[in-house]
Enzyme design. Structure first.
Site, PDB file in Angstrom:
ATOM      1  N   GLU A   1      23.752 119.489 -47.035  1.00 25.08           N
ATOM      2  CA  GLU A   1      23.342 120.852 -47.361  1.00 25.08           C
ATOM      3  C   GLU A   1      23.897 121.884 -46.377  1.00 25.08           C
ATOM      4  OE1 GLU A   1      21.245 118.301 -46.936  1.00 25.08           O
ATOM      5  OE2 GLU A   1      20.161 118.045 -48.831  1.00 25.08           O
TER       6      GLU A   1
ATOM      7  N   GLU B   1      28.584 114.970 -57.217  1.00 23.97           N
ATOM      8  CA  GLU B   1      27.808 116.157 -57.592  1.00 23.97           C
ATOM      9  C   GLU B   1      28.186 117.319 -56.683  1.00 23.97           C
ATOM     10  OE1 GLU B   1      23.562 115.424 -57.927  1.00 23.97           O
ATOM     11  OE2 GLU B   1      23.100 117.510 -57.481  1.00 23.97           O
TER      12      GLU B   1
ATOM     13  N   GLN C   1      22.128 127.609 -51.396  1.00 24.60           N
ATOM     14  CA  GLN C   1      22.320 126.282 -50.805  1.00 24.60           C
ATOM     15  C   GLN C   1      23.420 125.557 -51.573  1.00 24.60           C
ATOM     16  OE1 GLN C   1      19.130 123.734 -49.274  1.00 24.60           O
ATOM     17  NE2 GLN C   1      19.492 122.384 -50.998  1.00 24.60           N
TER      18      GLN C   1
ATOM     19  N   GLY D   1      10.756 126.782 -46.876  1.00 21.11           N
ATOM     20  CA  GLY D   1      10.359 125.382 -46.819  1.00 21.11           C
ATOM     21  C   GLY D   1       9.118 125.052 -47.628  1.00 21.11           C
TER      22      GLY D   1
ATOM     23  N   ASP E   1      26.858 121.202 -55.943  1.00 26.41           N
ATOM     24  CA  ASP E   1      25.697 122.055 -56.250  1.00 26.41           C
ATOM     25  C   ASP E   1      25.763 123.443 -55.650  1.00 26.41           C
ATOM     26  OD1 ASP E   1      24.212 119.913 -57.332  1.00 26.41           O
ATOM     27  OD2 ASP E   1      23.516 119.328 -55.344  1.00 26.41           O
TER      28      ASP E   1
ATOM     29  N   GLU F   1      22.680 126.149 -55.386  1.00 29.31           N
ATOM     30  CA  GLU F   1      21.277 126.407 -55.708  1.00 29.31           C
ATOM     31  C   GLU F   1      20.886 127.747 -55.107  1.00 29.31           C
ATOM     32  OE1 GLU F   1      19.026 122.202 -56.142  1.00 29.31           O
ATOM     33  OE2 GLU F   1      19.721 122.665 -54.125  1.00 29.31           O
TER      34      GLU F   1
ATOM     35  N   ASP G   1       7.524 123.862 -54.052  1.00 31.66           N
ATOM     36  CA  ASP G   1       7.149 122.898 -53.020  1.00 31.66           C
ATOM     37  C   ASP G   1       8.171 122.853 -51.884  1.00 31.66           C
ATOM     38  OD1 ASP G   1       8.877 121.917 -54.988  1.00 31.66           O
ATOM     39  OD2 ASP G   1       8.375 119.835 -54.532  1.00 31.66           O
ATOM     40  N   TRP G   2       9.395 123.446 -52.113  1.00 37.61           N
ATOM     41  CA  TRP G   2      10.369 123.393 -51.019  1.00 37.61           C
ATOM     42  C   TRP G   2      11.252 124.636 -50.891  1.00 37.61           C
ATOM     43  CZ3 TRP G   2      15.607 123.706 -52.284  1.00 37.61           C
ATOM     44  CH2 TRP G   2      15.921 123.497 -53.631  1.00 37.61           C
TER      45      TRP G   2
ATOM     46  N   ASP H   1      23.201 114.576 -48.953  1.00 41.54           N
ATOM     47  CA  ASP H   1      22.677 115.024 -47.651  1.00 41.54           C
ATOM     48  C   ASP H   1      23.689 115.887 -46.912  1.00 41.54           C
ATOM     49  OD1 ASP H   1      20.253 113.721 -48.000  1.00 41.54           O
ATOM     50  OD2 ASP H   1      20.972 111.874 -47.053  1.00 41.54           O
TER      51      ASP H   1
END
Ligand SMILES: *[C@@H]1O[C@H](CO)[C@@H](O)[C@H](O)[C@H]1NC(C)=O
Ligand SMILES: *[C@@H]1O[C@H](CO)[C@@H](O)[C@H](O)[C@H]1NC(C)=O
Length: 289
Positions: free
Chosen positions: A134, A105, A122, A203, A107, A109, A198-199, A132
């Protein structure tokens, strides 16, 4: 099909008028390469299908997907992100294999923000199920004022994420050091606009302000060049694909200079240096990312 320049040329020379048209017509319309994957009521085609509008409101976000999967190549599109108070919204543009726990994948974002504060981009890379990874940068322009080009380039040597042709992330093939590299699994191209308060923003502290809804993002100039799957199996390993050419095996000196500029001036998070998350430095970070 390898939409390589050579194959375009050959098609044109053979006088296949239709192929010439679609080839010269790149970038393509939305419906040539994509389909709506989620909430068709929230996706509208504009300008004869050359552009689309994605909507997020309290009832739904939405998303689209490529009709085919691809192995290697370059995918790019122009995106104009949600303007103003976009905190809690996330617009994503990514490639993913549909192989659950061994997925590859790539990404992009785009994390919205309160009015006047910078969007965060991101990126993440999964190879053979391991993510993991990022990294985050703040853009050097307001991505909601105009269309900008976002692209993912992928060949046997490296994966390069770029913004307006400026590399913001490079993931090298470190197979020689025993690190898995996305190479065997074709990936589809996807994009979504959804709620992730939520994130996403600070954050998760900043929530979506629904009184500003609906939120809109715009896309145009869809361009996919790669080995289409299903398609000729020999394509992915063909040295004739332009993206495998000598000029594309590492960043040019100019691109490397711009990449250093991004990392020095715009990077706000790098998993490679996050000792609270990874007490042992991830191996690809040591190998040079
Ligand atoms: C939003 O703006 C704040 C303040 O400038 C910044 O720290 C943050 O990285 C920005 N992005 C997100 C997604 O919170
Ligand atoms: C949400 O938007 C409304 C309308 O613009 C505004 O009055 C309100 O202060 C905003 N709330 C937050 C938390 O920013």
């Amino acid at each position: 099909m390898a939409r390589s320049r050579m194959s375009r040329l050959i098609l044109c020379i053979l006088g296949l008028a239709l192929s010439c048209l679609s080839v010269n017509g790149r970038p393509a319309t939305f419906s040539q390469d994509f389909r709506i994957a989620w909430a068709d009521s929230h996706i509208r085609q504009l300008d004869g299908g050359r552009a689309i509008q994605l909507t997020l409101d309290q009832s739904s976000g939405c998303g689209f997907a490529s009709k085919y999967q691809y192995l290697f190549g370059r995918v790019s599109m122009k995106i104009k992100l949600v303007p103003g108070d976009s905190a809690g919204t996330v617009t994503a543009f990514y490639m993913i294999s549909d192989t659950a726990n061994v997925r590859d994948e790539l990404d992009f974002e785009f994390l919205g923000n309160r009015s006047g504060q910078p969007y965060t981009v991101q990126t993440n890379v999964y190879s053979h199920g391991k993510g993991d990874r990022e990294q985050r940068i703040n853009l050097w322009f307001d991505p909601s004022q105009d269309f900008h080009t976002y692209s993912i380039f992928w060949n046997h040597w490296h994966i390069v994420f770029s913004v307006d042709e400026v590399p913001i992330r490079v993931f090298k093939n470190n197979e020689r050091r025993g690190l898995p590299y996305p190479k065997f699994q074709p990936m589809g191209v996807y994009s979504t606009l959804w709620e992730a308060d939520d994130w996403a923003t600070r954050g998760g502290l900043e929530k979506i302000n629904w009184s500003k809804a609906p939120f809109y993002a715009y896309y145009k100039d869809f361009d996919i060049e790669g080995c289409q799957v299903p398609g000729p199996a020999s394509c992915a390993s063909s040295p004739n694909n332009w993206w495998e050419g000598a000029a594309y095996r590492q960043l040019t000196p100019e691109a490397a200079r711009r990449y250093r500029w991004v990392r020095t001036n715009h990077m706000i998070y790098d998993y490679c240096t996050d000792r609270s998350r990874f007490s042992v430095v991830p191996p690809e970070c040591l190998a040079g990312i």
